[in-house]
Design a protein around this motif. Structure first.
Motif, PDB file in Angstrom:
ATOM      1  N   UNK A  23      15.146  -8.178   2.732  1.00 44.80           N
ATOM      2  CA  UNK A  23      14.329  -8.285   1.509  1.00 44.80           C
ATOM      3  C   UNK A  23      14.410  -6.968   0.708  1.00 44.80           C
ATOM      4  N   UNK A  24      14.714  -7.077  -0.577  1.00 42.05           N
ATOM      5  CA  UNK A  24      14.764  -5.856  -1.397  1.00 42.05           C
ATOM      6  C   UNK A  24      13.333  -5.480  -1.810  1.00 42.05           C
ATOM      7  N   UNK A  25      13.185  -4.255  -2.310  1.00 40.19           N
ATOM      8  CA  UNK A  25      11.857  -3.812  -2.754  1.00 40.19           C
ATOM      9  C   UNK A  25      11.370  -4.711  -3.892  1.00 40.19           C
ATOM     10  N   UNK A  26      12.323  -5.087  -4.784  1.00 33.52           N
ATOM     11  CA  UNK A  26      11.954  -5.942  -5.922  1.00 33.52           C
ATOM     12  C   UNK A  26      11.422  -7.299  -5.419  1.00 33.52           C
ATOM     13  N   UNK A  27      12.120  -7.858  -4.441  1.00 35.22           N
ATOM     14  CA  UNK A  27      11.663  -9.138  -3.868  1.00 35.22           C
ATOM     15  C   UNK A  27      10.309  -8.976  -3.174  1.00 35.22           C
ATOM     16  N   UNK A  28      10.175  -7.855  -2.471  1.00 36.61           N
ATOM     17  CA  UNK A  28       8.911  -7.600  -1.763  1.00 36.61           C
ATOM     18  C   UNK A  28       7.751  -7.476  -2.748  1.00 36.61           C
ATOM     19  N   UNK A  49       7.728  -9.260   6.683  1.00 42.49           N
ATOM     20  CA  UNK A  49       8.898  -8.571   6.132  1.00 42.49           C
ATOM     21  C   UNK A  49       8.546  -7.855   4.819  1.00 42.49           C
ATOM     22  N   UNK A  50       7.735  -8.537   4.000  1.00 43.76           N
ATOM     23  CA  UNK A  50       7.317  -7.942   2.722  1.00 43.76           C
ATOM     24  C   UNK A  50       6.548  -6.648   2.977  1.00 43.76           C
ATOM     25  N   UNK A  51       5.585  -6.703   3.895  1.00 37.48           N
ATOM     26  CA  UNK A  51       4.750  -5.514   4.163  1.00 37.48           C
ATOM     27  C   UNK A  51       5.615  -4.384   4.725  1.00 37.48           C
ATOM     28  N   UNK A  52       6.499  -4.733   5.645  1.00 37.75           N
ATOM     29  CA  UNK A  52       7.340  -3.685   6.251  1.00 37.75           C
ATOM     30  C   UNK A  52       8.296  -3.075   5.228  1.00 37.75           C
ATOM     31  N   UNK A  53       8.857  -3.918   4.355  1.00 40.91           N
ATOM     32  CA  UNK A  53       9.761  -3.404   3.314  1.00 40.91           C
ATOM     33  C   UNK A  53       9.029  -2.415   2.410  1.00 40.91           C
ATOM     34  N   UNK A  54       7.819  -2.799   1.985  1.00 40.54           N
ATOM     35  CA  UNK A  54       7.070  -1.912   1.085  1.00 40.54           C
ATOM     36  C   UNK A  54       6.664  -0.626   1.794  1.00 40.54           C
ATOM     37  N   UNK A  55       6.268  -0.768   3.062  1.00 38.83           N
ATOM     38  CA  UNK A  55       5.831   0.424   3.809  1.00 38.83           C
ATOM     39  C   UNK A  55       7.007   1.406   3.995  1.00 38.83           C
ATOM     40  N   UNK A  56       8.183   0.853   4.314  1.00 42.34           N
ATOM     41  CA  UNK A  56       9.348   1.735   4.529  1.00 42.34           C
ATOM     42  C   UNK A  56       9.766   2.431   3.240  1.00 42.34           C
ATOM     43  N   UNK A  57       9.533   1.743   2.100  1.00 39.82           N
ATOM     44  CA  UNK A  57       9.976   2.324   0.819  1.00 39.82           C
ATOM     45  C   UNK A  57       8.811   2.850  -0.010  1.00 39.82           C
ATOM     46  N   UNK A  93       9.072   4.970  -3.210  1.00 36.56           N
ATOM     47  CA  UNK A  93       9.536   4.406  -4.489  1.00 36.56           C
ATOM     48  C   UNK A  93       8.408   3.725  -5.259  1.00 36.56           C
ATOM     49  N   UNK A  94       7.246   3.577  -4.616  1.00 34.51           N
ATOM     50  CA  UNK A  94       6.177   2.778  -5.233  1.00 34.51           C
ATOM     51  C   UNK A  94       5.202   3.649  -6.012  1.00 34.51           C
ATOM     52  N   UNK A  95       4.538   3.024  -7.012  1.00 34.55           N
ATOM     53  CA  UNK A  95       3.482   3.764  -7.712  1.00 34.55           C
ATOM     54  C   UNK A  95       2.294   3.930  -6.768  1.00 34.55           C
ATOM     55  N   UNK A  96       1.343   4.782  -7.166  1.00 36.85           N
ATOM     56  CA  UNK A  96       0.233   5.158  -6.292  1.00 36.85           C
ATOM     57  C   UNK A  96      -0.557   3.940  -5.787  1.00 36.85           C
ATOM     58  N   UNK A  97      -0.892   3.025  -6.722  1.00 41.24           N
ATOM     59  CA  UNK A  97      -1.719   1.872  -6.350  1.00 41.24           C
ATOM     60  C   UNK A  97      -0.960   0.947  -5.390  1.00 41.24           C
ATOM     61  N   UNK A  98       0.310   0.660  -5.701  1.00 35.50           N
ATOM     62  CA  UNK A  98       1.084  -0.245  -4.840  1.00 35.50           C
ATOM     63  C   UNK A  98       1.323   0.384  -3.471  1.00 35.50           C
ATOM     64  N   UNK A  99       1.557   1.696  -3.444  1.00 32.98           N
ATOM     65  CA  UNK A  99       1.755   2.372  -2.157  1.00 32.98           C
ATOM     66  C   UNK A  99       0.493   2.265  -1.298  1.00 32.98           C
TER      67      UNK A  99
END
Ligand SMILES: [Zn+2]
Length: 500
Positions: free
Chosen positions: A1-6, A65-73, A76-82
């Motif tokens: 899953x890419x970050x965009x998909x996540x 998978x979505x949560x793990x993808x975002x956590x690993x990246x 790259x995320x803005x403050x709120x999304x991180x």
């Protein structure tokens, strides 16, 4: 899953989670307020289905998978999304550490034990509840050890309600409170200036009390387009976003101020929820950040504002106008003294501002001993009564008014109680900080609460769960200093009881 998909998946996940929570919450509120009794039969089925869908959504492989993808990246995320990613990851991580069988068994225990507690309290029958209570302590401790094997399980349990809180911090906090409150209370009890206000013991029709609630909500600045009040046995607040917050109260014909303080307390919780930031209100960061932060709002409004001399001056004209026969002759000073009458009592929820935290200390000590295994459920009633004698100097006549009085332990909320006391103490530091920006009690005396809500909104409310609770408190007030609360209590009660 890419970050965009996540990120896309996160949006749909949040929408569905919100919708499920919204629907379940409305059912709950409906069930505890106006739904006919038999509706419970079908409601349980609907709620079961909603929780099944919610569980499946949370544990679905693509969600993980979505949560793990975002956590690993995260970088790259803005403050709120991180922050969203790390919050979702924390929940997932905790969930994965608990064996499924244990989790299911625990959920079942919570429901059964709560039902048994209701009966046990009604019948003053501790023996029937005892095995459930022991199991509740054992199993929650076991789960705490699954989540954090190397940590004191009681600390893990405290963190369920107040992240970052430790038993050590609680111990120091309670020691400071105890050293200040116990001698102060002794002086209050010995004072010749005891308070009793017979005018408040009359009869106050519920129809007029309902109008009084509407008036109090207006004074507090609760938006009537986004909040309403209902009636239940035990008052509570529930929210479905900043656009729909509901509080409840209970009217007693012979005690007009009982409902008023419920409305002010729940109104404090409601103001927090009504002022969460627009951008996060339906997201996983919507809602108040922790129990102590929530109670710090409700207890600030209830006690520091609601039991101030200035507030008494604000409500007195309304009260004497609408209850002329009952309250003629009541003055601001008499009302102020009456709402601050202090005396040791049996029931936590009815305790006055000065003795309230002593009730919490008893529960904290018992939870610690149960978790340490130095006592068992066999010893709890006796230990409860012993500590009530030690802290409050009173004899507990039966378990109904003793160890069975609170519902918390029956549904697994072990480690919750300290939040009430910490929240109360936070209030004194808010007052200290607020007074640096404007004269708080001058605003109250003028009946204008907007500087207070503006202050809270900009510093606490709008952030929802964006920061850890202890970090948020520090940003607003610096280090937690319980001695500020002790000083506040000493000043206030010395004045009322004429102590030197
Ligand atoms: Zn509360």
């Amino acid at each position: 899953m890419t970050v965009k998909e996540a990120l896309e998946k996160l949006r749909s996940f949040e929408d569905t989670s919100f919708a499920l929570g919204h629907a379940g919450g409305i059912l709950n509120y409906d069930g505890s307020t106006i739904a006919p009794k038999q509706s419970a039969k079908v409601r349980a089925l609907t709620q079961g289905e909603l929780s099944r869908i919610s569980y499946e959504l949370t544990t679905a492989p693509e969600t993980v998978e979505m949560i793990e993808t975002l956590k690993t990246n995260e970088n790259e995320l803005d403050f709120v999304t991180a922050r969203k990613a790390s919050e979702l990851y924390r929940d997932l991580d905790h969930m994965r550490r608990i064996p499924k069988d244990l989790f299911v068994e625990y959920q079942k225990l919570c429901v059964e034990s709560d039902a048994v507690w209701h009966e046990a309290k009604a019948n003053n029958d501790y023996a029937s509840f005892k095995p459930y209570l022991q199991k509740m302590f054992d199993m929650s401790r076991q789960i705490a050890l699954c989540i954090e094997p190397d940590k004191d399980p009681y600390d893990t349990q405290l963190n369920e309600f107040e992240r970052g809180l430790t038993a050590e911090t609680c111990e120091k906090f309670f020691a400071t409170l105890k050293a200040g409150i116990v001698p102060l209370l002794q002086k209050v009890i010995a004072s010749p200036n005891q308070v009793r206000e017979p005018l408040l013991e009359g009869n106050f029709p519920v129809t007029v009390q309902r109008e009084f609630s509407d008036y109090i909500m207006r004074v507090m600045g609760l938006d009537p387009e986004r909040s309403i009040i209902g009636e239940t046995e035990h008052p509570f607040t529930t929210d479905f976003s900043k656009y729909d917050v509901r509080i409840t109260t209970h009217y007693h014909e012979d005690a007009v101020l009982s409902s008023m303080y419920s409305v002010i307390h729940e109104g404090g919780h409601a103001l927090y929820e009504l002022n969460i930031g627009d951008d996060i209100t339906t997201s996983c960061l919507g809602g108040g950040v922790s129990m102590a932060m929530h109670e710090s709002q409700s207890r600030f409004y209830e006690n520091i504002i609601g039991r101030s001399r200035e507030f008494c001056g604000v409500i007195l004209p309304w009260l004497t106008e609408h209850f002329p026969a009952q309250l003629s002759g009541l003055t601001q000073d008499r009302l102020y003294r009456a709402v601050n009458a202090s005396a040791p009592s049996l029931i936590r929820t009815e305790a006055d501002e000065l003795t309230y935290c002593l009730h919490i200390m008893v529960r904290f000590e018992l939870e610690r001993m149960m978790y340490a295994g130095t006592i068992t459920a066999d010893d709890l009633p006796h230990e409860w009564n012993r500590l009530y004698k030690e802290y409050l100097g009173i004899d507990v006549p039966d378990d109904k008014r003793g160890v069975l009085q609170d519902s918390h332990w029956s549904f697994g909320a072990i480690g919750y109680f300290p939040s009430y006391a910490i929240g109360s103490a936070y209030g004194a530091q808010y007052l200290e900080e607020m007074n640096k920006s404007f004269d708080v009690f001058a605003a109250v005396a003028a009946g204008d609460f907007s500087p207070i809500s503006d202050w809270f909104r900009e510093r606490i409310w709008k952030y929802g769960k964006l920061y850890d609770p202890s970090d948020l408190f520090k940003k607003v007030c610096g280090e937690f200093r319980p001695e500020v609360y002790v000083k506040y209590l000493e000043d206030k009660f010395s004045g009322i009881y004429g102590l030197t």
